[in-house]
Design an enzyme around this catalytic site. Structure first.
Site, PDB file in Angstrom:
ATOM      1  N   TRP A  55       0.852  -1.258  -0.078  1.00 21.65           N
ATOM      2  CA  TRP A  55      -0.012  -0.025   0.217  1.00 21.65           C
ATOM      3  C   TRP A  55       0.801   1.257   0.126  1.00 21.65           C
ATOM      4  O   TRP A  55       0.283   2.452   0.330  1.00 21.65           O
ATOM      5  CB  TRP A  55      -0.685   0.199   1.245  1.00 21.65           C
ATOM      6  CG  TRP A  55      -1.977  -0.839   1.187  1.00 21.65           C
ATOM      7  CD1 TRP A  55      -2.199  -2.012   2.090  1.00 21.65           C
ATOM      8  CD2 TRP A  55      -3.118  -0.810   0.397  1.00 21.65           C
ATOM      9  NE1 TRP A  55      -3.406  -2.495   2.123  1.00 21.65           N
ATOM     10  CE2 TRP A  55      -4.035  -1.877   1.023  1.00 21.65           C
ATOM     11  CE3 TRP A  55      -3.488  -0.194  -0.714  1.00 21.65           C
ATOM     12  CZ2 TRP A  55      -5.302  -2.556   0.266  1.00 21.65           C
ATOM     13  CZ3 TRP A  55      -4.668  -0.627  -1.170  1.00 21.65           C
ATOM     14  CH2 TRP A  55      -5.436  -1.649  -0.726  1.00 21.65           C
ATOM     15  N   ILE A  56       2.128   1.185  -0.451  1.00 24.99           N
ATOM     16  CA  ILE A  56       2.944   2.511  -0.189  1.00 24.99           C
ATOM     17  C   ILE A  56       2.736   3.406  -1.436  1.00 24.99           C
ATOM     18  O   ILE A  56       3.568   3.113  -2.548  1.00 24.99           O
ATOM     19  CB  ILE A  56       4.282   1.755  -0.124  1.00 24.99           C
ATOM     20  CG1 ILE A  56       4.378   0.853   1.028  1.00 24.99           C
ATOM     21  CG2 ILE A  56       5.464   3.189   0.431  1.00 24.99           C
ATOM     22  CD1 ILE A  56       3.783   1.001   2.442  1.00 24.99           C
ATOM     23  N   ARG A  94     -33.636  18.129 -10.949  1.00 27.50           N
ATOM     24  CA  ARG A  94     -34.556  17.168 -11.060  1.00 27.50           C
ATOM     25  C   ARG A  94     -35.937  17.196 -10.858  1.00 27.50           C
ATOM     26  O   ARG A  94     -36.053  17.687  -9.756  1.00 27.50           O
ATOM     27  CB  ARG A  94     -33.848  15.944 -10.508  1.00 27.50           C
ATOM     28  CG  ARG A  94     -34.687  14.474 -10.691  1.00 27.50           C
ATOM     29  CD  ARG A  94     -34.179  14.191 -11.914  1.00 27.50           C
ATOM     30  NE  ARG A  94     -34.877  12.764 -12.292  1.00 27.50           N
ATOM     31  CZ  ARG A  94     -34.931  12.195 -13.550  1.00 27.50           C
ATOM     32  NH1 ARG A  94     -34.389  12.816 -14.637  1.00 27.50           N
ATOM     33  NH2 ARG A  94     -35.762  11.217 -13.579  1.00 27.50           N
ATOM     34  N   GLY A 112     -31.383   6.516 -10.153  1.00 34.71           N
ATOM     35  CA  GLY A 112     -30.415   5.820 -11.021  1.00 34.71           C
ATOM     36  C   GLY A 112     -29.459   6.313 -11.408  1.00 34.71           C
ATOM     37  O   GLY A 112     -28.073   5.680 -11.880  1.00 34.71           O
ATOM     38  N   GLU A 142      -4.500   5.659   7.199  1.00 32.81           N
ATOM     39  CA  GLU A 142      -3.765   6.449   8.457  1.00 32.81           C
ATOM     40  C   GLU A 142      -4.319   5.848   9.625  1.00 32.81           C
ATOM     41  O   GLU A 142      -4.580   6.579  10.648  1.00 32.81           O
ATOM     42  CB  GLU A 142      -3.872   7.753   8.410  1.00 32.81           C
ATOM     43  CG  GLU A 142      -2.675   8.704   8.874  1.00 32.81           C
ATOM     44  CD  GLU A 142      -1.881   9.654   7.920  1.00 32.81           C
ATOM     45  OE1 GLU A 142      -1.869   9.339   6.694  1.00 32.81           O
ATOM     46  OE2 GLU A 142      -1.280  10.449   8.564  1.00 32.81           O
TER      47      GLU A 142
HETATM   48  C1  LIG Z   1      -5.335   3.840  -0.877  1.00 32.02           C
HETATM   49  C2  LIG Z   1      -4.597   3.545   0.294  1.00 32.02           C
HETATM   50  C3  LIG Z   1      -3.163   4.270   0.568  1.00 32.02           C
HETATM   51  C4  LIG Z   1      -2.276   4.008   1.510  1.00 32.02           C
HETATM   52  N1  LIG Z   1      -1.113   4.361   1.769  1.00 32.02           N
HETATM   53  C5  LIG Z   1      -0.347   4.162   2.642  1.00 32.02           C
HETATM   54  C6  LIG Z   1       1.094   4.486   2.644  1.00 32.02           C
HETATM   55  O1  LIG Z   1       1.508   5.283   1.815  1.00 32.02           O
HETATM   56  N2  LIG Z   1       2.091   3.860   3.449  1.00 32.02           N
HETATM   57  C7  LIG Z   1       1.649   3.032   4.558  1.00 32.02           C
HETATM   58  O2  LIG Z   1       2.463   2.417   5.256  1.00 32.02           O
HETATM   59  N3  LIG Z   1       0.209   2.620   4.214  1.00 32.02           N
HETATM   60  C8  LIG Z   1      -0.714   3.104   3.323  1.00 32.02           C
HETATM   61  N4  LIG Z   1      -1.974   2.272   3.449  1.00 32.02           N
HETATM   62  C9  LIG Z   1      -2.288   1.279   4.376  1.00 32.02           C
HETATM   63  C10 LIG Z   1      -3.129   1.746   5.465  1.00 32.02           C
HETATM   64  O3  LIG Z   1      -2.554   2.451   6.493  1.00 32.02           O
HETATM   65  C11 LIG Z   1      -3.772   0.385   6.159  1.00 32.02           C
HETATM   66  O4  LIG Z   1      -4.709   0.053   4.798  1.00 32.02           O
HETATM   67  C12 LIG Z   1      -4.410   0.555   6.977  1.00 32.02           C
HETATM   68  O5  LIG Z   1      -3.661   0.911   8.213  1.00 32.02           O
HETATM   69  C13 LIG Z   1      -5.117  -0.787   7.770  1.00 32.02           C
HETATM   70  O6  LIG Z   1      -4.406  -1.711   7.474  1.00 32.02           O
HETATM   71  P1  LIG Z   1      -4.886  -3.150   6.645  1.00 32.02           P
HETATM   72  O7  LIG Z   1      -5.426  -2.655   5.322  1.00 32.02           O
HETATM   73  O8  LIG Z   1      -3.981  -4.039   6.809  1.00 32.02           O
HETATM   74  O9  LIG Z   1      -6.262  -3.722   7.748  1.00 32.02           O
HETATM   75  P2  LIG Z   1      -6.022  -4.548   8.921  1.00 32.02           P
HETATM   76  O10 LIG Z   1      -5.343  -3.733  10.030  1.00 32.02           O
HETATM   77  O11 LIG Z   1      -5.925  -5.950   8.438  1.00 32.02           O
HETATM   78  O12 LIG Z   1      -7.600  -4.660   9.656  1.00 32.02           O
HETATM   79  C14 LIG Z   1      -8.771  -4.757   8.830  1.00 32.02           C
HETATM   80  C15 LIG Z   1      -9.915  -4.322   9.549  1.00 32.02           C
HETATM   81  O13 LIG Z   1      -9.894  -5.107  10.700  1.00 32.02           O
HETATM   82  C16 LIG Z   1     -10.376  -4.058  11.837  1.00 32.02           C
HETATM   83  N5  LIG Z   1      -9.646  -4.103  12.791  1.00 32.02           N
HETATM   84  C17 LIG Z   1      -8.202  -4.419  12.858  1.00 32.02           C
HETATM   85  N6  LIG Z   1      -7.669  -4.187  14.049  1.00 32.02           N
HETATM   86  C18 LIG Z   1      -8.623  -3.856  14.927  1.00 32.02           C
HETATM   87  C19 LIG Z   1      -8.769  -3.696  16.323  1.00 32.02           C
HETATM   88  N7  LIG Z   1      -7.695  -3.479  17.147  1.00 32.02           N
HETATM   89  N8  LIG Z   1     -10.049  -3.133  16.717  1.00 32.02           N
HETATM   90  C20 LIG Z   1     -11.083  -3.344  16.125  1.00 32.02           C
HETATM   91  N9  LIG Z   1     -11.154  -3.518  14.912  1.00 32.02           N
HETATM   92  C21 LIG Z   1      -9.941  -3.793  14.054  1.00 32.02           C
HETATM   93  C22 LIG Z   1     -10.837  -2.940  11.164  1.00 32.02           C
HETATM   94  O14 LIG Z   1     -12.137  -2.692  10.780  1.00 32.02           O
HETATM   95  C23 LIG Z   1      -9.971  -2.956   9.945  1.00 32.02           C
HETATM   96  O15 LIG Z   1     -10.215  -2.062   8.974  1.00 32.02           O
HETATM   97  C24 LIG Z   1      -2.898   2.883   2.398  1.00 32.02           C
HETATM   98  C25 LIG Z   1      -3.928   2.293   2.262  1.00 32.02           C
HETATM   99  C26 LIG Z   1      -4.775   2.482   1.222  1.00 32.02           C
HETATM  100  C27 LIG Z   1      -6.147   1.953   1.274  1.00 32.02           C
END
Ligand SMILES: Cc1cc2nc3c(=O)[nH]c(=O)nc-3n(C[C@H](O)[C@H](O)[C@H](O)COP(=O)(O)OP(=O)(O)OC[C@H]3O[C@@H](n4cnc5c(N)ncnc54)[C@H](O)[C@@H]3O)c2cc1C
Length: 386
Positions: free
Chosen positions: A161-162, A274, A346, A369
């Site tokens: 995701w970087i 509309r 729609g 974030e």
């Molecule tokens: C478009 C985009 C840009 C990004 N850019 C960057 C970047 O530049 N640099 C970077 O380092 N990262 C980046 N990210 C990553 C982003 O920070 C992570 O997606 C985010 O931190 C969540 O991590 P994950 O997707 O692994 O979800 P997971 O940590 O696997 O979590 C999945 C879901 O589980 C639930 N969950 C997890 N932990 C808990 C908890 N303790 N309590 C309750 N519920 C929980 C939440 O519903 C969560 O959404 C980006 C992501 C996207 C989508």
């Protein structure tokens, strides 16, 4: 009668000029290109370069190192204007210096001259590599390692995701340097040039939203960097990141505010044009109440977000305020986008509609974030600590 949201009254005096610059830029360069970049999924180099020429990219870096030294309220004011025009292009513009702020705060003079100045002067772009394929939310559970080998660190592992992982000249990498019982003291930050041997990055699969921003899957395979690329002290990476995210989350709140404003403006215009049952859709009181709720929630979120910016700048419970702003503003964006879709009937699902783009994009800031569940953990815990 169109709406004019993102009013100036909430924006502090010193941020008004840059807010106006951001609005003019967004009107001229972002909004007209939004649909095209969404459709092609291309990296918006031309808009990025125009943003650099306009002095609106990477300018939170201080004047001492070639930037404008914009503070948090000024960056927030830019964010909401840019995201209102288009979130995908806006993310690319705001990611160009993502993470470099930590180098400014904790780096040596030599590091700042070598790495920070080119970013501030818009000769280079950067990114922040924290998340991994297997771990996202648990910042103290990341698995990429950096092992000291005489005067070098050797990085092994993967990041996912970087932002700008492919396009950047260098990235700030968060990696494990220790294995102590205190899991929050085991991480460090490094400057890693993207042309280093053992740094391999490719774009992740195409996204449904914010397609004009590009994220990478990075593999570190015995990637050797000089020991002097360590930022600050070994083991302090988690603490540096936590503090940095307090600023970042206020700005991500601005992402939500821009999207929420776009949804409301778009819905407002649609229902006033509309016609059904021989009158404008806006003449139905149920619709008026829906628009009223969108406005109410938007204004509440925005007031909270600017309050949080002041709190974070003043270092008054910054973690709490940043988490509240990020959560509220990004969720208002989702709610307003959902209601805006419903009011479009729609036509809402026509791919090239602005409301459909906002709806897709609004799904993203509630995750990045720090997913909003993590923010709620912080809000609960830090409310109790006050
Ligand atoms: C478009 C985009 C840009 C990004 N850019 C960057 C970047 O530049 N640099 C970077 O380092 N990262 C980046 N990210 C990553 C982003 O920070 C992570 O997606 C985010 O931190 C969540 O991590 P994950 O997707 O692994 O979800 P997971 O940590 O696997 O979590 C999945 C879901 O589980 C639930 N969950 C997890 N932990 C808990 C908890 N303790 N309590 C309750 N519920 C929980 C939440 O519903 C969560 O959404 C980006 C992501 C996207 C989508």
């Amino acid at each position: 009668m169109s709406l004019n949201l993102l009013s100036e009254d909430l924006v502090p005096e010193h941020a008004l000029d840059v807010k106006r610059e951001a609005r003019d830029f967004a009107t001229e360069h972002i909004a007209p290109n939004a649909e095209e970049y969404y459709r092609t999924g291309d990296y918006p180099w031309e808009v990025l370069e125009a943003g650099m020429d306009a002095g609106l990219v990477a300018q939170d870096i201080s004047e001492e190192y070639g930037g404008r030294g914009l503070d948090l309220e000024q960056v927030l004011a830019i964010a909401e204007e840019f995201y209102r025009a288009d979130a995908g292009i806006a993310l690319t513009l705001q990611l160009a210096s993502f993470g470099a702020e930590m180098l400014e705060q904790y780096g040596t003079d030599e590091q700042k001259e070598q790495w920070l100045r080119p970013v501030a002067e818009n000769d280079q772009i950067t990114g922040l590599a924290v998340s991994e394929p297997e771990i996202g939310s648990d910042l103290a559970g990341m698995q990429t390692t950096a092992e000291k080998d005489e005067d070098e660190y050797v990085l092994n592992g993967e990041k996912y995701w970087i932002g700008n992982g492919v396009e950047a000249d260098w990235v700030t990498v968060y990696a494990k340097t220790g294995d102590t019982d205190d899991r929050y003291m085991n991480y460090s930050l490094f400057v890693v040039p993207t042309d280093t041997e053992g740094y391999v990055a490719e774009h992740i699969p195409e996204k449904m939203g914010m397609r004009a921003s590009k994220q990478a899957h990075i593999v570190f395979d015995d990637c050797r960097i000089p020991a002097e690329n360590l930022i600050g002290s070994e083991g302090a990476g988690f603490m540096m990141l936590a503090d940095f995210f307090n600023h970042g989350r206020v700005v991500v709140g601005g992402h939500g505010l821009g999207l929420a404003a776009a949804a409301l403006e778009e819905a407002w215009d649609f229902v006033h044009e509309r016609e059904e049952f021989g009158r404008h859709v806006a003449d139905f009181q149920a619709v008026q109440h829906g628009l009223a709720d969108m406005r109410l929630e938007f204004e509440a979120a925005r007031a909270l977000n600017y309050r949080a910016a002041r709190k974070v700048e003043a270092y008054e419970n910054p973690g709490l305020w940043a988490a509240m702003a990020k959560t509220k503003s990004t969720e208002v964006a989702v709610d307003n986008a959902e209601q805006g879709m419903q009011f479009h009937g729609g036509r809402s699902i026509l791919t090239d509609r602005r409301i459909a783009r906002v709806y897709r994009d609004a799904r993203i800031p509630v995750i990045y974030e720090g997913a909003n569940e993590i923010q709620r953990n912080l809000i609960y815990r830090q409310s109790g600590e006050q």
